[in-house]
Design an enzyme around this catalytic site. Structure first.
Site, PDB file in Angstrom:
ATOM      1  N   CYS A  46      13.825  -2.696  12.215  1.00 53.86           N
ATOM      2  CA  CYS A  46      11.914  -2.699  11.674  1.00 53.86           C
ATOM      3  C   CYS A  46      11.296  -3.672  13.738  1.00 53.86           C
ATOM      4  O   CYS A  46       9.655  -3.098  13.268  1.00 53.86           O
ATOM      5  CB  CYS A  46      11.874  -4.221  10.247  1.00 53.86           C
ATOM      6  SG  CYS A  46      10.125  -4.024   9.897  1.00 53.86           S
TER       7      CYS A  46
ATOM      8  N   THR B 208      17.005  -8.722  20.903  1.00 51.53           N
ATOM      9  CA  THR B 208      16.777  -9.278  20.317  1.00 51.53           C
ATOM     10  C   THR B 208      16.807  -8.729  18.710  1.00 51.53           C
ATOM     11  O   THR B 208      17.639  -8.193  17.762  1.00 51.53           O
ATOM     12  CB  THR B 208      15.476  -9.143  20.418  1.00 51.53           C
ATOM     13  OG1 THR B 208      15.124  -7.246  20.041  1.00 51.53           O
ATOM     14  CG2 THR B 208      14.394  -9.901  21.963  1.00 51.53           C
TER      15      THR B 208
ATOM     16  N   GLY C 196      29.294  -7.198  15.584  1.00 55.02           N
ATOM     17  CA  GLY C 196      30.889  -7.541  14.821  1.00 55.02           C
ATOM     18  C   GLY C 196      31.790  -6.721  13.857  1.00 55.02           C
ATOM     19  O   GLY C 196      30.821  -5.996  13.284  1.00 55.02           O
TER      20      GLY C 196
ATOM     21  N   ILE D  64       8.438   8.569   8.487  1.00 57.72           N
ATOM     22  CA  ILE D  64       8.504   8.795   9.874  1.00 57.72           C
ATOM     23  C   ILE D  64       7.944   9.801  10.525  1.00 57.72           C
ATOM     24  O   ILE D  64       7.575   9.057  11.562  1.00 57.72           O
ATOM     25  CB  ILE D  64      10.023   7.667  10.116  1.00 57.72           C
ATOM     26  CG1 ILE D  64      10.049   6.645   8.933  1.00 57.72           C
ATOM     27  CG2 ILE D  64      10.335   7.908  11.535  1.00 57.72           C
ATOM     28  CD1 ILE D  64      11.874   6.201   9.335  1.00 57.72           C
TER      29      ILE D  64
ATOM     30  N   HIS E 183     -17.528  -6.228  -5.244  1.00 59.11           N
ATOM     31  CA  HIS E 183     -18.630  -4.602  -4.991  1.00 59.11           C
ATOM     32  C   HIS E 183     -19.503  -4.574  -3.955  1.00 59.11           C
ATOM     33  O   HIS E 183     -19.802  -5.742  -3.303  1.00 59.11           O
ATOM     34  CB  HIS E 183     -19.540  -3.903  -5.803  1.00 59.11           C
ATOM     35  CG  HIS E 183     -20.425  -3.072  -5.440  1.00 59.11           C
ATOM     36  ND1 HIS E 183     -20.000  -1.970  -6.039  1.00 59.11           N
ATOM     37  CD2 HIS E 183     -21.932  -2.570  -5.439  1.00 59.11           C
ATOM     38  CE1 HIS E 183     -20.870  -0.772  -5.160  1.00 59.11           C
ATOM     39  NE2 HIS E 183     -22.034  -1.618  -5.251  1.00 59.11           N
TER      40      HIS E 183
ATOM     41  N   GLY F 276      15.720  12.168   8.025  1.00 57.01           N
ATOM     42  CA  GLY F 276      16.039  10.860   7.458  1.00 57.01           C
ATOM     43  C   GLY F 276      17.203   9.593   7.651  1.00 57.01           C
ATOM     44  O   GLY F 276      17.384   9.943   9.224  1.00 57.01           O
TER      45      GLY F 276
ATOM     46  N   GLY G 169      10.959  17.412  10.225  1.00 53.96           N
ATOM     47  CA  GLY G 169      10.708  16.782   8.830  1.00 53.96           C
ATOM     48  C   GLY G 169       8.953  16.032   8.133  1.00 53.96           C
ATOM     49  O   GLY G 169       8.922  15.307   8.675  1.00 53.96           O
ATOM     50  N   GLY G 170       8.954  16.466   7.070  1.00 53.38           N
ATOM     51  CA  GLY G 170       7.345  15.552   7.087  1.00 53.38           C
ATOM     52  C   GLY G 170       7.802  14.702   6.172  1.00 53.38           C
ATOM     53  O   GLY G 170       7.068  14.842   4.947  1.00 53.38           O
TER      54      GLY G 170
ATOM     55  N   LYS H 279       3.350   0.777  13.818  1.00 55.40           N
ATOM     56  CA  LYS H 279       2.246   0.053  13.231  1.00 55.40           C
ATOM     57  C   LYS H 279       1.168   0.240  14.721  1.00 55.40           C
ATOM     58  O   LYS H 279      -0.226   0.244  14.305  1.00 55.40           O
ATOM     59  CB  LYS H 279       2.154  -0.739  11.781  1.00 55.40           C
ATOM     60  CG  LYS H 279       2.638  -0.069  10.910  1.00 55.40           C
ATOM     61  CD  LYS H 279       3.153   0.879  10.669  1.00 55.40           C
ATOM     62  CE  LYS H 279       3.653   1.514   9.792  1.00 55.40           C
ATOM     63  NZ  LYS H 279       4.867   2.020   9.734  1.00 55.40           N
TER      64      LYS H 279
END
Ligand code: FAD
Length: 468
Positions: free
Chosen positions: A45, A40, A117, A187, A446, A273, A183-184, A54
């Site tokens: 992302c 796809t 490719g 992600i 407000h 990472g 890893g903080g 999300k």
């Protein structure tokens, strides 16, 4: 079987960079071929990154918000978690968006070729099709939008299904009782938030002395304090060994918060990472330089050292973010079409969609100090925000960084609920060169959390002095 295609523009990779470049180039009247190795469109992302994470964070937020209502007089029952349904909801979200992209490609007459490719020269790419067919694409211009991949650590077994990366975490196969997030960064914390809400005990280990090292310490401290009961956070600590046993993964730590004995976990999420995919496209065959880490160096027009071959997105450097890729894509497509354009943004926003969210843009306070900028920082604590009090979320704050002499907005950061959505105003202020007076004189509705930006500007101007 083999096909031959001739095109004005070929794009390698259909993530946010690749599909945005394809659509802009086609809209500008160019003939475009988009090559993608996944089934796809949408890249990391849409398929295994921003969007599915999300969707799951939305589930986590509802669970957490419902539980928090007990102290305001509304008690819901214990949530019943149906992982299959959560998973299929998340998959339906990504399918809606990736399906939408293929419709947009079709309506623009962008030719999509599914397969891997590689350059065979500076004028040709050969695609080994997912269907077994080989396609040779001759091009006038190419855009490398090959993205990035997860980084693994050598001492952590990668063939054990109990060790997962972000893609594995998004598959949501189960809810482990004990989970270690290694890893903080953004992600790791986002996925930790999801698993904690679904019922895991989550520990986070981070080598640096703060979580999300790119953000200012005071912003991250608020997040860390809010979450110190939720997560077992081990800062200035590293994992040095992982032993896979039948009953779990035994992890040995070293550093400030290291437990003295190995600790057993049911799952480890490695989130240390991402590395660029520059070495995976046979760029050398086209004469395109790739550095030893896999990044491709580009000019402000996004040209590589081979002028008719461009590169965009994660593969060209930090920050590895979808919105940066999209803007680079537009520049590359427009330059190819003959327009004059360069990629020179004043700022690129960063957001951790955690609870509370952390969002920052422009120069951070730490960067301003490093660069010797003459700045003044104005902090508006959300303990003074009516909306934050009414939402029982006063831990947040809005921090603005102004140039001392002129009041120009150089940056800003927000920690608190909806920080990511609130950041937009600061992005616009930095990009447009607005100053504190512009923000202070803008009437903010407000009661909103958004008022805190105008109020921080008033603090800089000296018209608010009596904060809690
Ligand atoms: P990618 O999205 O990586 O796409 C590249 C595509 O190219 C891939 O589909 C790959 O299969 C394909 N490809 C590579 N080489 C070839 C080849 N030789 N032939 C054919 N196809 C090829 N960013 C944000 O801005 N906001 C977020 O909230 C966010 N959340 C994230 C959450 C997670 C869990 C992860 C992992 C990442 C997240 N990111 C987020 C980062 C974001 O996903 C990337 O910055 C973005 O996808 C980069 O876009 P890109 O076009 O450069 O590459």
């Amino acid at each position: 079987m083999s096909n031959d295609i001739k095109t004005q523009v070929v794009i390698l990779g259909a993530g946010p960079g690749g599909y945005s470049a394809a659509f802009r180039a086609a809209d500008l009247g160019l003939d475009v071929v988009l090559v993608e190795s996944r089934k796809t469109l949408g890249g990391v992302c849409l398929n295994v990154g921003c969007i599915p994470s999300k969707a799951l964070l939305h589930v986590a937020k509802v669970i957490d918000d419902a539980a928090a209502m007990a102290s305001h007089g509304v008690t819901f029952g214990k949530p019943e978690i149906d992982l299959d349904k959560i998973r299929s909801w998340k998959d339906s979200v990504t399918a809606q968006l990736t399906g939408g992209l293929s419709g947009m490609a079709k309506s623009r007459k962008v030719t999509t070729v599914y397969g891997y490719g590689k350059f065979t020269s500076d004028k040709t790419i050969v695609v080994e099709g997912n269907d077994g067919e080989t396609t040779t694409i001759s091009f006038d211009n190419a855009i490398i939008a090959a993205g990035s991949s997860v980084v693994n650590l050598p001492f952590i077994p990668t063939d054990d299904p109990r060790v997962i990366d972000s893609t594995g975490a998004l598959e949501l196969k189960d809810v482990p009782a004990e989970m270690l997030v290694l890893g903080g960064g953004i992600i790791g914390l986002e996925m930790g938030t999801v698993y904690k809400a679904l019922g895991s005990n989550v520990s986070v280990v981070e080598f640096a002395d703060q979580l999300v090292p790119a953000a200012d310490k005071d912003i991250v401290r608020i997040y860390t304090n809010y979450n110190k009961k939720k997560f077992n956070i081990m800062l200035s600590t590293k994992v040095v060994a992982v032993e896979a046993k039948d009953d779990g993964l035994y992890v040995t730590f070293e550093g400030k918060k290291a437990p003295s004995d190995p600790v057993r976990y049911d799952k480890i999420l490695v989130a240390v990472g991402r590395k660029p995919n520059g070495h995976l496209v046979a760029a050398d065959k086209a004469g395109v330089n790739v550095d030893e880490r896999g990044f491709i160096n580009v000019s402000k027009e996004l040209r590589t050292n081979v002028p008719h071959i461009f590169a965009i997105g994660d593969v060209v450097g930090q920050p590895m973010l979808a919105h940066k890729a999209v803007h680079e894509a537009h520049v590359a497509a427009e330059v190819i079409s003959g327009k004059k354009h360069t990629f020179e943004p004043r700022c690129i926003p960063s957001i951790a969609y955690t609870d509370p969210e952390m969002a920052w843009v422009g120069v951070t306070e730490a960067e301003a100090k490093e660069q010797g900028l003459n700045i003044e920082v104005a902090n508006f604590p959300w303990a003074a925000s009516g909306r934050a009090i009414a939402s029982a979320r006063t831990e947040g704050k809005t921090k603005m960084i102004f140039e001392k002499e002129t009041g120009r907005v150089l940056g800003g950061a927000i920690v608190g609920i909806n920080a990511g959505e609130l950041l937009g105003e600061i992005c616009l202020a930095v990009e447009m060169g607005a100053d504190a007076e512009d923000l202070a004189l803008t009437i903010h509705a407000h009661p909103t959390l958004n008022e805190s930006i105008g109020l921080a500007a008033e603090i800089f101007e000296g018209s608010i002095t009596d904060l809690p």
